[in-house]
Design an enzyme around this catalytic site. Sequence first.
Site, PDB file in Angstrom:
ATOM      1  N   ASN A  94       0.811  -1.228   0.000  1.00 52.40           N
ATOM      2  CA  ASN A  94       0.000   0.000   0.000  1.00 52.40           C
ATOM      3  C   ASN A  94       0.840   1.272   0.000  1.00 52.40           C
ATOM      4  O   ASN A  94       0.400   2.304  -0.498  1.00 52.40           O
ATOM      5  CB  ASN A  94      -1.011  -0.009   1.154  1.00 52.40           C
ATOM      6  CG  ASN A  94      -0.356  -0.044   2.498  1.00 52.40           C
ATOM      7  OD1 ASN A  94       0.635  -0.735   2.695  1.00 52.40           O
ATOM      8  ND2 ASN A  94      -0.887   0.708   3.434  1.00 52.40           N
ATOM      9  N   CYS A 131      -3.270   1.577   6.642  1.00 46.93           N
ATOM     10  CA  CYS A 131      -3.456   0.810   7.884  1.00 46.93           C
ATOM     11  C   CYS A 131      -4.043   1.677   8.992  1.00 46.93           C
ATOM     12  O   CYS A 131      -4.813   1.218   9.822  1.00 46.93           O
ATOM     13  CB  CYS A 131      -2.123   0.227   8.323  1.00 46.93           C
ATOM     14  SG  CYS A 131      -0.839   1.467   8.541  1.00 46.93           S
ATOM     15  N   GLU A 189       8.458   1.350  16.544  1.00 43.94           N
ATOM     16  CA  GLU A 189       9.636   1.835  15.824  1.00 43.94           C
ATOM     17  C   GLU A 189       9.554   3.351  15.732  1.00 43.94           C
ATOM     18  O   GLU A 189       8.526   3.943  16.013  1.00 43.94           O
ATOM     19  CB  GLU A 189       9.724   1.168  14.440  1.00 43.94           C
ATOM     20  CG  GLU A 189      10.022  -0.331  14.565  1.00 43.94           C
ATOM     21  CD  GLU A 189      10.309  -1.023  13.237  1.00 43.94           C
ATOM     22  OE1 GLU A 189      11.125  -0.507  12.460  1.00 43.94           O
ATOM     23  OE2 GLU A 189       9.729  -2.087  12.989  1.00 43.94           O
ATOM     24  N   THR A 235      -0.770 -13.108   8.178  1.00 45.95           N
ATOM     25  CA  THR A 235       0.624 -13.341   7.768  1.00 45.95           C
ATOM     26  C   THR A 235       1.560 -13.184   8.964  1.00 45.95           C
ATOM     27  O   THR A 235       2.507 -13.960   9.127  1.00 45.95           O
ATOM     28  CB  THR A 235       1.028 -12.351   6.646  1.00 45.95           C
ATOM     29  OG1 THR A 235       0.088 -12.458   5.588  1.00 45.95           O
ATOM     30  CG2 THR A 235       2.418 -12.653   6.114  1.00 45.95           C
ATOM     31  N   ALA A 236       1.292 -12.201   9.802  1.00 47.64           N
ATOM     32  CA  ALA A 236       2.139 -11.979  10.985  1.00 47.64           C
ATOM     33  C   ALA A 236       2.163 -13.218  11.873  1.00 47.64           C
ATOM     34  O   ALA A 236       3.209 -13.590  12.415  1.00 47.64           O
ATOM     35  CB  ALA A 236       1.622 -10.784  11.776  1.00 47.64           C
ATOM     36  N   GLY A 283       2.316  -5.727   7.530  1.00 46.06           N
ATOM     37  CA  GLY A 283       1.351  -6.434   6.703  1.00 46.06           C
ATOM     38  C   GLY A 283       0.156  -6.854   7.520  1.00 46.06           C
ATOM     39  O   GLY A 283      -0.182  -6.205   8.523  1.00 46.06           O
ATOM     40  N   SER A 284      -0.450  -7.948   7.104  1.00 50.60           N
ATOM     41  CA  SER A 284      -1.721  -8.341   7.710  1.00 50.60           C
ATOM     42  C   SER A 284      -1.516  -9.235   8.936  1.00 50.60           C
ATOM     43  O   SER A 284      -0.468  -9.862   9.101  1.00 50.60           O
ATOM     44  CB  SER A 284      -2.568  -9.068   6.674  1.00 50.60           C
ATOM     45  OG  SER A 284      -1.921 -10.271   6.309  1.00 50.60           O
TER      46      SER A 284
HETATM   47  P1  NAD Z   1       0.179  -9.352   3.592  1.00 51.25           P
HETATM   48  O1  NAD Z   1       0.305  -9.800   4.993  1.00 51.25           O
HETATM   49  O2  NAD Z   1      -0.660 -10.157   2.671  1.00 51.25           O
HETATM   50  O3  NAD Z   1       1.613  -9.253   2.903  1.00 51.25           O
HETATM   51  C1  NAD Z   1       2.641  -8.455   3.407  1.00 51.25           C
HETATM   52  C2  NAD Z   1       3.978  -9.027   2.992  1.00 51.25           C
HETATM   53  O4  NAD Z   1       4.130 -10.308   3.592  1.00 51.25           O
HETATM   54  C3  NAD Z   1       4.141  -9.248   1.490  1.00 51.25           C
HETATM   55  O5  NAD Z   1       5.449  -8.897   1.124  1.00 51.25           O
HETATM   56  C4  NAD Z   1       3.922 -10.730   1.342  1.00 51.25           C
HETATM   57  O6  NAD Z   1       4.572 -11.282   0.224  1.00 51.25           O
HETATM   58  C5  NAD Z   1       4.567 -11.231   2.610  1.00 51.25           C
HETATM   59  N1  NAD Z   1       4.168 -12.575   3.019  1.00 51.25           N
HETATM   60  C6  NAD Z   1       3.002 -13.220   2.762  1.00 51.25           C
HETATM   61  N2  NAD Z   1       3.031 -14.462   3.314  1.00 51.25           N
HETATM   62  C7  NAD Z   1       4.227 -14.587   3.939  1.00 51.25           C
HETATM   63  C8  NAD Z   1       4.834 -15.623   4.704  1.00 51.25           C
HETATM   64  N3  NAD Z   1       4.216 -16.770   4.945  1.00 51.25           N
HETATM   65  N4  NAD Z   1       6.077 -15.401   5.197  1.00 51.25           N
HETATM   66  C9  NAD Z   1       6.714 -14.234   4.985  1.00 51.25           C
HETATM   67  N5  NAD Z   1       6.187 -13.225   4.263  1.00 51.25           N
HETATM   68  C10 NAD Z   1       4.951 -13.393   3.752  1.00 51.25           C
HETATM   69  O7  NAD Z   1      -0.320  -7.853   3.676  1.00 51.25           O
HETATM   70  P2  NAD Z   1      -0.699  -6.908   2.468  1.00 51.25           P
HETATM   71  O8  NAD Z   1      -2.026  -7.320   1.938  1.00 51.25           O
HETATM   72  O9  NAD Z   1       0.450  -6.802   1.536  1.00 51.25           O
HETATM   73  O10 NAD Z   1      -0.812  -5.496   3.212  1.00 51.25           O
HETATM   74  C11 NAD Z   1      -1.977  -5.046   3.777  1.00 51.25           C
HETATM   75  C12 NAD Z   1      -1.938  -5.198   5.268  1.00 51.25           C
HETATM   76  O11 NAD Z   1      -0.813  -4.509   5.798  1.00 51.25           O
HETATM   77  C13 NAD Z   1      -3.146  -4.584   5.939  1.00 51.25           C
HETATM   78  O12 NAD Z   1      -3.588  -5.428   6.977  1.00 51.25           O
HETATM   79  C14 NAD Z   1      -2.599  -3.287   6.506  1.00 51.25           C
HETATM   80  O13 NAD Z   1      -3.307  -2.780   7.608  1.00 51.25           O
HETATM   81  C15 NAD Z   1      -1.220  -3.695   6.884  1.00 51.25           C
HETATM   82  N6  NAD Z   1      -0.362  -2.511   7.017  1.00 51.25           N
HETATM   83  C16 NAD Z   1       0.074  -2.151   8.255  1.00 51.25           C
HETATM   84  C17 NAD Z   1       0.859  -1.016   8.415  1.00 51.25           C
HETATM   85  C18 NAD Z   1       1.351  -0.600   9.759  1.00 51.25           C
HETATM   86  O14 NAD Z   1       2.326   0.130   9.813  1.00 51.25           O
HETATM   87  N7  NAD Z   1       0.755  -1.021  10.850  1.00 51.25           N
HETATM   88  C19 NAD Z   1       1.200  -0.257   7.297  1.00 51.25           C
HETATM   89  C20 NAD Z   1       0.741  -0.646   6.057  1.00 51.25           C
HETATM   90  C21 NAD Z   1      -0.033  -1.792   5.921  1.00 51.25           C
END
Ligand code: NAD
Length: 488
Positions: free
Chosen positions: A159, A290, A462, A239-240, A235-236
């Site tokens: 994003n 986010c 951070e 995934t986390a 990320g999401s």
């Molecule tokens: P996502 O979790 O689908 O993917 C994020 C990253 O993780 C990508 O690079 C993806 O390839 C990687 N990934 C996927 N599976 C993995 C695995 N098993 N092991 C390691 N890496 C893996 O998230 P997204 O759809 O790309 O992003 C949107 C999400 O990110 C939303 O939930 C949003 O709220 C969040 N987000 C949070 C912040 C913040 O700072 N808190 C900022 C921006 C986005």
Amino acid sequence: MAREPEATVGGVAVDTRHWIGGERVDSAETFADVSPIDGRVLAEIARGTGTEAAAAVAAAKTAFPAWAATPPAERARLLHAIADGVEQRLEELALVETHDNGALLRSHRRGVMPRVAHNFRFFADWLLGLAHEDFETRGHRNHVSWDPAGPSVLITPWNAPLMLATWKIAPALAAGNSVVLKPAEWSPLTASLLADIAAEAGLPAGVFNVVQGYGTEIGDALTSHPDVRRISFTGSVPTAKRIAASAAANLTPLSLELGGKSPLLVFADADLDLAVQLAVEQYDNAGQVCLAGTRLLVEDSVAAEFTRRFVDKAAALKQGDPRDEATDIGPNIHARQLDKIDGFVRRALDSGARAVIGGHRQDGLYYAPTLLTDVAQDSEIVQEEVFGPVLTLQTFVTEDEAVALANDTRFGLAATLATGDPERAERVTAKLVAGTVWVNCFFVRDLKAPFGGSRQSGVGREGGTWSFDFYCDVKNTVTAPKGWLSHG
Ligand code: NAD
């Protein structure tokens, strides 16, 4: 026959291979990177697997000792040189990012890319000022230092690709760590340009590496690697959880910046025009932010007037090509994301919600800015992150009720409140569960400030010294005064 490794995006040449140990490395397979603007395939990207992950970590491990031993002033100089490179190529970075993730070109030009350069400058300067006052314990001196932790894996979303990546890369490098970046598969291009910029700036080979690919294919190999000392992920939540499980194998420290379902509270004593302005801003980046305050909680006595003004203001938003300077809302990132957004809205409407505006797709990957009312607190649309231009509106009567609604999700990333009463602001802020609270403003972020989420919005903070705390092994050295007898 070898494939053509370079793609031209918005007139800019972008290498589609990985960047490992100071060299371009290809993979046997590729994946298509598609523009959300028109569905065009922008590039065929090298599709990394465990092999490339292992090579990148090995390169980072080899480069680490010399980089860690590089004097802070020299590390800072190189980070400033990268910032110079970003500024020199600002227009190219902005164009490529817009083609790749569909966010507004005007924002990339004027906000995002200058901020990318600032990320490097800020952490370079912060490194040089990093200090903790020594203190004494029975005559012994305690001295706190920040030792680089080691190779760091950074995994980022689509994003705000380069902004979020450099928010991690800059402090990790400043701290003396080597880095392996895994950008999102839907928007990998500016990471590749950054590799070129870092190399041109003189960053030694292997200090910064980029591997591309699907997270599900390359992720585990990175996050379970025993030579990786830090993992920073944005990320999401699902995934986390997978990453945390994978990192558990080596107890690798994690920083997790995750999703949100943040509230925007509007009290009757607020400047209503300001409140409406703040609410409409939640559609920025087509709602793919986010931090977005997607749950509008409005005091009952002003809800009708707030809604009227909101609808007027939202109607003036121009949705269209993100390269057009006049556009306010661009496309969503991907057909899958659009389906997800529409699914949330359809289910909400089916269960009794009412669309005040929007509630449907437009042509292409565009979704109509949507405001839903008549939503129950325990409904999916109120509890789950949509990550699209979809807001809900609920009303409250008392301050306690407002706080209870605000805190009643599993997230805790941010909260925004609009009120004309500073005492109320203090009272309410103290009770909100959120990493960041904005009072009568939104999205004001200083790199000095701690950033992160509570509950399932994240782990850790951070920014400023918090970043160095994460990317370093913080050490306390206790030195006895001269002549001290340890048994004395
Ligand atoms: P996502 O979790 O689908 O993917 C994020 C990253 O993780 C990508 O690079 C993806 O390839 C990687 N990934 C996927 N599976 C993995 C695995 N098993 N092991 C390691 N890496 C893996 O998230 P997204 O759809 O790309 O992003 C949107 C999400 O990110 C939303 O939930 C949003 O709220 C969040 N987000 C949070 C912040 C913040 O700072 N808190 C900022 C921006 C986005």
